[in-house]
Design a protein around this motif. Structure first.
Motif, PDB file in Angstrom:
ATOM      1  N   UNK A  66     -27.420  22.562 -42.149  1.00 10.40           N
ATOM      2  CA  UNK A  66     -26.175  22.083 -41.545  1.00 10.40           C
ATOM      3  C   UNK A  66     -25.104  23.145 -41.750  1.00 10.40           C
ATOM      4  N   UNK A  67     -24.710  23.854 -40.682  1.00  2.00           N
ATOM      5  CA  UNK A  67     -23.716  24.912 -40.862  1.00  2.00           C
ATOM      6  C   UNK A  67     -22.313  24.352 -41.094  1.00  2.00           C
ATOM      7  N   UNK A  68     -21.511  25.095 -41.867  1.00  2.00           N
ATOM      8  CA  UNK A  68     -20.113  24.721 -42.078  1.00  2.00           C
ATOM      9  C   UNK A  68     -19.889  23.762 -43.220  1.00  2.00           C
ATOM     10  N   UNK A  69     -18.713  23.857 -43.840  1.00  3.57           N
ATOM     11  CA  UNK A  69     -18.272  22.959 -44.920  1.00  3.57           C
ATOM     12  C   UNK A  69     -19.266  22.895 -46.083  1.00  3.57           C
ATOM     13  N   UNK A  70     -19.912  24.005 -46.371  1.00  6.31           N
ATOM     14  CA  UNK A  70     -20.957  24.019 -47.398  1.00  6.31           C
ATOM     15  C   UNK A  70     -20.411  23.607 -48.758  1.00  6.31           C
TER      16      UNK A  70
ATOM     17  N   UNK B 107     -14.829  30.203 -43.402  1.00  5.50           N
ATOM     18  CA  UNK B 107     -16.171  29.676 -43.592  1.00  5.50           C
ATOM     19  C   UNK B 107     -17.179  30.674 -43.043  1.00  5.50           C
ATOM     20  N   UNK B 108     -18.335  30.695 -43.637  1.00  7.13           N
ATOM     21  CA  UNK B 108     -19.422  31.563 -43.193  1.00  7.13           C
ATOM     22  C   UNK B 108     -20.723  30.792 -43.307  1.00  7.13           C
ATOM     23  N   UNK B 109     -21.687  31.169 -42.499  1.00  4.73           N
ATOM     24  CA  UNK B 109     -23.001  30.558 -42.572  1.00  4.73           C
ATOM     25  C   UNK B 109     -24.065  31.649 -42.486  1.00  4.73           C
TER      26      UNK B 109
ATOM     27  N   UNK C  95     -23.466  28.992 -47.398  1.00  3.82           N
ATOM     28  CA  UNK C  95     -22.470  30.054 -47.530  1.00  3.82           C
ATOM     29  C   UNK C  95     -23.086  31.228 -48.296  1.00  3.82           C
ATOM     30  N   UNK C  96     -23.069  32.426 -47.724  1.00  4.69           N
ATOM     31  CA  UNK C  96     -23.714  33.559 -48.404  1.00  4.69           C
ATOM     32  C   UNK C  96     -23.097  33.894 -49.758  1.00  4.69           C
ATOM     33  N   UNK C  97     -21.794  33.671 -49.937  1.00  6.02           N
ATOM     34  CA  UNK C  97     -21.186  34.010 -51.218  1.00  6.02           C
ATOM     35  C   UNK C  97     -21.578  33.033 -52.318  1.00  6.02           C
TER      36      UNK C  97
END
Length: 362
Positions: free
Chosen positions: A165-169, A208-210, A244-246
């Motif tokens: 689910x992308x976003x708001x991780x 945000x990142x995915x 999120x990659x970070x």
């Protein structure tokens, strides 16, 4: 949770039964070039998905299966692992080749997949003490490059747009682990965790990142070349998703602050004395590889990851107190919970711009 190489490496007695005859018959039809007889050993260690070494006169393979019997919905989805490995096989990310998969429970009792066995070295010590000091930085650089390569993959282009689910991780993850911590009353409360539950939702960095995230990227989940600092395969994709990659990178970089007696780490050691890059240099290398000028709010990502791991260990503590913990290391992990909560609090405090007195009021 001390990482014990002797206990976790190698393969031997089959602990989770498998029908060798049925498996060999299936492989004869579905695995190109397979010829028996087939020998089976189970890898040691704490894999939640039973993992086996399969040996024939001409080849060796690895089989990962869903545990037989009832499991939690969505857990132990080995076919999902096979999917991400196949998708990544055409990218620069080093993974073992998947040769076949089976969703038919009737063959060995649960779904499974088979991949090529990658020969190489696994390091259980984050200091890479088994290699000469002058070579250790190159091994760290290989880990850094592999993680950066993973986060640069175009997940939609390789067929993984629906892999998570992308976003708001962070919002979703903080909510999930906060609920788990607060609902387990038997395991008790910790004032550092209580502060983090209140603070983390207010401190999520903007933007945000995915990316595809591994979820458990550590030195002992990597197979290195037998003689040089080259990663041949990244293992154990059970926790992979879109995230999120970070968050993923900071989980990996926790090794700089993690005591070796909890999870393989360098906490308390001097990286330079060991021939390793500093945490700051390691972060800078990742930024260079991923096109970042730097990582603002770095300590937020650290606080989040220590909090998440502390919440997991808090859940283990609850199972220990209820008498239904199954892990051999459950008592050690339960005992480590308050230390992890403290490390999370320390990272939170490093983010806080106000006075210590104001901070303590959280």
């Amino acid at each position: 949770m001390a990482t014990d190489a002797a206990a976790n490496s190698g393969a031997g007695e089959v602990r989770t039964a498998i029908d060798a005859g049925a498996l060999a018959e299936w492989m004869g039809t579905h695995v190109a070039g397979f010829n028996g007889p087939l020998g089976i050993e189970q890898f040691n260690g704490g894999q939640s998905n039973p993992t086996y070494r399969l040996t024939t006169p001409a080849a060796r393979y690895v089989l990962r299966r869903k545990p037989p019997g009832a499991v939690l919905k969505g857990a132990h989805d080995v076919l999902r692992e096979a999917r991400v490995l196949r998708a990544l096989s055409a990218t620069p990310v080093p993974v073992a080749p998947v040769l076949a998969h089976c969703d038919d429970d009737s063959v060995i009792g649960s779904p499974f997949y088979i991949m090529a066995l990658v020969e190489g070295r696994i390091f259980w010590d984050a200091s890479f003490s088994q290699v000469p000091r002058r070579e250790r930085a190159a091994y760290f650089d290989a880990m850094n490059a592999a993680m950066a390569a993973l986060h640069r993959v175009d997940f939609a282009a390789c067929g993984l747009a629906d892999y998570g689910k992308p976003g708001n991780y962070f919002e979703r993850q903080i909510g999930r682990w906060s609920r788990q911590y607060l609902e387990d009353e038997l395991a008790g409360r910790d004032h550092n965790m209580d502060a983090l539950v209140r603070w983390l939702p207010t401190a999520i960095p903007q933007g945000d990142e995915t990316a595809i995230v591994h979820g458990d990227f550590r030195c002992d989940n990597l197979i290195f070349h037998p003689e040089r600092p080259e990663i041949l395969a990244i293992l154990d994709w059970e926790l992979s998703t879109l995230g999120h990659p970070l968050a993923d990178f900071a989980y990996h970089a926790m090794m700089y602050r993690m005591p070796a007696d909890i999870v393989a780490g360098l906490g308390g050691a001097d990286p330079a004395a060991l021939g390793l890059p500093t945490e700051e240099a390691y972060v800078a290398d990742y930024c260079r590889r991923t096109g970042r000028s730097g990582i603002d709010d770095w300590n937020f990502y650290m606080a989040f990851n220590f909090f998440r791991l502390a919440a997991i260990f808090h859940g283990i503590k609850g199972r220990v107190l209820r008498g239904n913990a199954v892990s051999e290391n459950a008592h050690e992990r339960a005992a480590a919970f308050p230390r992890l909560a403290l490390f999370a609090r320390e990272a939170m405090d490093a983010c806080w711009p106000r006075s210590a007195r104001a901070r303590d009021q959280i």
